[in-house]
Design an enzyme around this catalytic site. Sequence first.
Site: not given
Length: 257
Positions: A152, A182, A186
């Site tokens: 990732y 970012p 959540g």
Amino acid sequence: MSKVAVVTGSGGGLGKGIAERLAKDGFKVVVNDINAEAVNSTVEEIKGRGLDVIGVQGDVSKKEHQFLLVQRAVEAFDRLDVFVNNAGIDVVTPFLDVDEEQLNKAFSINVNGVVFGTQAAAEQFRKQKTKGKVINACSIAGHESYEMLSTYSATKHAVKSFTHSSAKELAPYDIRVNAYCPGVAGTAMWDRIDEEMVKYYDHMKPGDAFREFSGDILLGRPQEPEDVANLVSFLASDDSDYITGQAIVTDGGLVFR
């Protein structure tokens, strides 16, 4: 004249928040996701607020889908002003377990998708002979490389690099390219990261990874979709016209660049 924005991966999560904010800002919005049901649901929600929106299902990893997406946007709204390359997937695996299938899938969506989306948008901006803005989803993982998130992180470093290089090449055409990075939110993505971490670390219980990462945020809370949407709203606006080639961190104070 109302401006037009395309947001990929906007069937849910941060992308949905971005699509909703741009619609609220007055943009005509094209919601795009690989999940047709999610596209329809988001479109109905935004339409229910009396805002101008259409949905287009598609796979960002396929170049023809990205060019068709832009075509559909122009057919519906006559132009394109902003293209948000938001779609992406997470990969949580120890480095020694990273395999070919994971690498190919992650790079095809997270990186190829950004390249193809930028190409499709740039072609339309040049055809219109208008200013254009491409806004890419990077991450704090595009500035740091995290354990268990090697694949990732690598894809997001690639997104940052493509943001820089495409900004340099497209500036002569009055096209700005920037990225938003970012932190810990959540969202369903972080639910998956948390779930996978538990499998590999015996001392961790469900929720521990999320608490551990978010516990270091200086502003004392995890990220909300609105926090990211606020930055994208600015980058999509005329107020950001003098900004290009930047990968801006929005993480509440976690990574410093």
